[in-house]
Design an enzyme around this catalytic site. Structure first.
Site, PDB file in Angstrom:
ATOM      1  N   ARG A   2       2.869   0.845   3.545  1.00  0.00           N
ATOM      2  CA  ARG A   2       3.398  -0.409   4.086  1.00  0.00           C
ATOM      3  C   ARG A   2       3.642  -1.418   2.968  1.00  0.00           C
ATOM      4  O   ARG A   2       2.938  -1.418   1.948  1.00  0.00           O
ATOM      5  CB  ARG A   2       2.474  -1.010   5.149  1.00  0.00           C
ATOM      6  CG  ARG A   2       1.200  -1.626   4.636  1.00  0.00           C
ATOM      7  CD  ARG A   2       0.400  -2.260   5.774  1.00  0.00           C
ATOM      8  NE  ARG A   2       0.029  -1.245   6.752  1.00  0.00           N
ATOM      9  CZ  ARG A   2       0.504  -1.180   7.997  1.00  0.00           C
ATOM     10  NH1 ARG A   2       1.362  -2.072   8.426  1.00  0.00           N
ATOM     11  NH2 ARG A   2       0.111  -0.230   8.826  1.00  0.00           N
ATOM     12  N   GLN A  13      -7.707  -3.355   0.161  1.00  0.00           N
ATOM     13  CA  GLN A  13      -6.331  -3.713  -0.172  1.00  0.00           C
ATOM     14  C   GLN A  13      -6.004  -5.138   0.263  1.00  0.00           C
ATOM     15  O   GLN A  13      -5.296  -5.863  -0.440  1.00  0.00           O
ATOM     16  CB  GLN A  13      -5.375  -2.706   0.459  1.00  0.00           C
ATOM     17  CG  GLN A  13      -5.447  -1.331  -0.195  1.00  0.00           C
ATOM     18  CD  GLN A  13      -4.878  -0.223   0.668  1.00  0.00           C
ATOM     19  OE1 GLN A  13      -4.696  -0.395   1.878  1.00  0.00           O
ATOM     20  NE2 GLN A  13      -4.604   0.919   0.069  1.00  0.00           N
ATOM     21  N   GLU A  26      -8.876   4.281   8.621  1.00  0.00           N
ATOM     22  CA  GLU A  26      -9.150   4.339   7.178  1.00  0.00           C
ATOM     23  C   GLU A  26      -9.745   3.028   6.684  1.00  0.00           C
ATOM     24  O   GLU A  26      -9.413   1.944   7.165  1.00  0.00           O
ATOM     25  CB  GLU A  26      -7.874   4.709   6.421  1.00  0.00           C
ATOM     26  CG  GLU A  26      -6.682   3.789   6.702  1.00  0.00           C
ATOM     27  CD  GLU A  26      -6.483   2.745   5.636  1.00  0.00           C
ATOM     28  OE1 GLU A  26      -7.294   2.696   4.709  1.00  0.00           O
ATOM     29  OE2 GLU A  26      -5.531   1.964   5.749  1.00  0.00           O
ATOM     30  N   THR A  44       0.854  -1.185   0.000  1.00  0.00           N
ATOM     31  CA  THR A  44       0.000   0.000   0.000  1.00  0.00           C
ATOM     32  C   THR A  44       0.892   1.237   0.000  1.00  0.00           C
ATOM     33  O   THR A  44       2.117   1.135  -0.065  1.00  0.00           O
ATOM     34  CB  THR A  44      -0.928   0.021   1.224  1.00  0.00           C
ATOM     35  OG1 THR A  44      -0.154   0.349   2.397  1.00  0.00           O
ATOM     36  CG2 THR A  44      -1.603  -1.331   1.440  1.00  0.00           C
ATOM     37  N   CYS A  45       0.275   2.397   0.117  1.00  0.00           N
ATOM     38  CA  CYS A  45       1.043   3.643   0.134  1.00  0.00           C
ATOM     39  C   CYS A  45       2.010   3.699   1.306  1.00  0.00           C
ATOM     40  O   CYS A  45       3.068   4.324   1.215  1.00  0.00           O
ATOM     41  CB  CYS A  45       0.094   4.839   0.224  1.00  0.00           C
ATOM     42  SG  CYS A  45      -0.921   5.065  -1.237  1.00  0.00           S
ATOM     43  N   SER A  88      -7.218   8.411 -11.838  1.00  0.00           N
ATOM     44  CA  SER A  88      -8.634   8.159 -11.553  1.00  0.00           C
ATOM     45  C   SER A  88      -8.861   6.739 -11.043  1.00  0.00           C
ATOM     46  O   SER A  88      -9.949   6.184 -11.190  1.00  0.00           O
ATOM     47  CB  SER A  88      -9.489   8.408 -12.802  1.00  0.00           C
ATOM     48  OG  SER A  88      -9.080   7.562 -13.864  1.00  0.00           O
ATOM     49  N   GLY A  89      -7.814   6.163 -10.435  1.00  0.00           N
ATOM     50  CA  GLY A  89      -7.967   4.863  -9.788  1.00  0.00           C
ATOM     51  C   GLY A  89      -8.647   5.014  -8.442  1.00  0.00           C
ATOM     52  O   GLY A  89      -9.310   6.027  -8.164  1.00  0.00           O
ATOM     53  N   GLU A  90      -8.475   4.008  -7.575  1.00  0.00           N
ATOM     54  CA  GLU A  90      -9.152   4.028  -6.274  1.00  0.00           C
ATOM     55  C   GLU A  90      -8.808   5.280  -5.476  1.00  0.00           C
ATOM     56  O   GLU A  90      -9.691   5.939  -4.923  1.00  0.00           O
ATOM     57  CB  GLU A  90      -8.770   2.781  -5.470  1.00  0.00           C
ATOM     58  CG  GLU A  90      -9.441   2.723  -4.104  1.00  0.00           C
ATOM     59  CD  GLU A  90      -8.981   1.534  -3.277  1.00  0.00           C
ATOM     60  OE1 GLU A  90      -9.484   1.373  -2.161  1.00  0.00           O
ATOM     61  OE2 GLU A  90      -8.099   0.781  -3.751  1.00  0.00           O
ATOM     62  N   MET A  91      -7.523   5.635  -5.415  1.00  0.00           N
ATOM     63  CA  MET A  91      -7.125   6.805  -4.641  1.00  0.00           C
ATOM     64  C   MET A  91      -7.629   8.086  -5.287  1.00  0.00           C
ATOM     65  O   MET A  91      -8.055   9.026  -4.590  1.00  0.00           O
ATOM     66  CB  MET A  91      -5.606   6.848  -4.491  1.00  0.00           C
ATOM     67  CG  MET A  91      -5.134   7.796  -3.405  1.00  0.00           C
ATOM     68  SD  MET A  91      -5.689   7.304  -1.757  1.00  0.00           S
ATOM     69  CE  MET A  91      -4.645   5.870  -1.492  1.00  0.00           C
TER      70      MET A  91
END
EC number: 1.2.1.70
Length: 423
Positions: free
Chosen positions: A54, A110, A104, A51-52, A180-183
């Protein structure tokens, strides 16, 4: 006796707790499928979570082997846990307690995506599947029974809060979302929730930019026009999944020249918030006058500002985790016991078939009906003899009494080489 009644689990990785964004970037595995394929040769099961904030590797195997494998891959500075510490960590992770943005929700998705990738790669054993599904279930329960996800509860929404804190207000500001993905969706939704209208969405696939822009009442931007819209924007929040930077230093230098009016001595300030992993924005932009670059590391302050209001909710979440952890460990012990008992029944079946054939050979006259009756009789006797003792073995294993469980196994199988205790 071989090691029974235990499923060896180990987890290694790094996170925002001890690593900055540069360290996380260096640790990342760019080709996840290749990593899983290679790890499959070493471990019975493997899952990779990236993830962003970890990167973690979960395996069915021992900690020493996992540590050695990662070191062979050139990764260092990670922490390793094993045994019953693993399920508890997964529960805290899914609950959002261990996240950069406490509470979050994105971690649940994820974890599911990491599980799906492991299943597709053929590296998801039953124990890892059980771990992730149980963790996600517990994470949903925590959010349902507490308010831990109240407020800014994603990296995307925290990025918007950061921009708001920097400018005082985002009203009448021009905001560009790159990706324009999930984030990107989370960022755009957080902007739209504030009633902002000057929102632009850029994506390499223009159709996806149009879809997201339509949902939030913004405007889609063709990726070839990216720098023209950066020049027009007050804030750029970038969150693509590109493997390399998409916003380059020299291009931003040219953009800042466009932002300098003839009578001005300094260009209009440009805020770049890079929440992509790996990074979207080249570090060199920091040297350009008027450019202010922020990364995931800067979101820690946004999270700290909301932590006090969530502290009591986090305590409640830990109470739920304590309950779930006990049940989780029992499930893993039961799964380990079932694997061992499957070996026991395989062993018993081989004896049953051998003795059945001996009995049939002693009969001078036999027909198919006689053979069927003897086969049914030996099946019934075997299952009857094993029924009570397997129930007792499973119960002992579930409550952690491995000594008694192994003693019962010895009592049944002593003398048979497949379960012979090596002393």
């Amino acid at each position: 006796m071989p090691e029974l009644f235990t499923i060896p689990l180990a987890l290694a990785g790094i996170s925002h707790h001890a690593a900055d964004i540069a360290t996380l970037e260096a640790f990342r595995f760019p080709d996840e499928a290749a990593f899983l394929h290679e790890a499959r040769e070493r471990f019975r099961g493997v899952l990779l979570l990236q993830t962003c904030n970890r990167i973690e590797v979960l395996v069915q195997g021992d900690a020493r082997s996992l540590e050695g494998f990662l070191q062979e891959k050139g990764r260092h500075g990670f922490t390793v846990i094993e045994g019953e510490a693993v399920p508890r960590h997964l529960l805290e992770l899914a609950a959002g307690i261990d996240s950069l943005i406490v509470g979050e929700d994105q971690i649940l998705g994820q974890l599911k995506q990491a599980l799906a990738a492991a299943e597709e790669a053929g590296t998801c054993c039953s124990a890892i599947g059980l771990c992730i599904k149980k963790a996600v279930h517990a994470g949903v329960r925590v959010r349902r029974q507490t308010q831990i996800n109240r407020g800014a509860v994603s990296v995307g929404s925290a990025a918007v809060t950061l921009a708001e804190n920097l400018l005082g207000t985002l009203r009448d500001r021009h905001i560009l979302v790159v990706g324009s993905g999930e984030m990107g969706v989370l960022v755009a939704q957080a902007l739209a929730a504030r009633g902002l209208t000057a929102i632009y969405v850029a994506n390499r696939t223009y159709e996806r930019a149009v879809m997201l822009a339509d949902k939030i009442g913004g405007r889609a931007v063709n990726f070839k026009d990216l720098y023209r819209y950066i020049a027009l924007s007050d804030v750029v929040i970038s969150c693509t999944a590109a493997p390399h930077p998409v916003i380059r230093t020299e291009d931003i230098r040219a953009v800042m020249e466009e932002r300098l009016w003839p009578l001005d001595t300094h260009p209009r300030h440009l805020i770049l918030i890079d929440i992509a992993q790996p990074r979207d924005v080249e570090e060199g932009v920091r040297s350009i006058e008027g450019v202010h670059l922020f990364t995931i590391d800067d979101l820690r302050n946004v999270n700290d500002a909301t932590m006090e209001s969530r502290r009591s909710e986090a305590d409640r979440a830990r109470g739920i985790i304590d309950e779930e952890a006990e049940h989780f460990v029992r499930l893993l012990r039961r799964a380990a016991a079932d694997e061992t008992l499957a070996l026991l029944y395989t062993w018993a079946e081989s004896i049953r078939a051998r003795e059945r054939d001996r009995a049939l050979a002693r009969l001078r006259e036999r027909d198919d009906r006689t053979a069927e009756v003897i086969d049914d009789l030996t099946h019934a006797l075997t299952n009857k003899i094993l029924s009570d003792v397997t129930t007792a073995i499973r119960a002992c294993a579930e409550c952690g009494d491995i000594t008694t469980a192994e003693a019962l196994m010895r009592a049944i199988t002593r003398g048979e080489p497949c379960f012979q205790n090596e002393e």
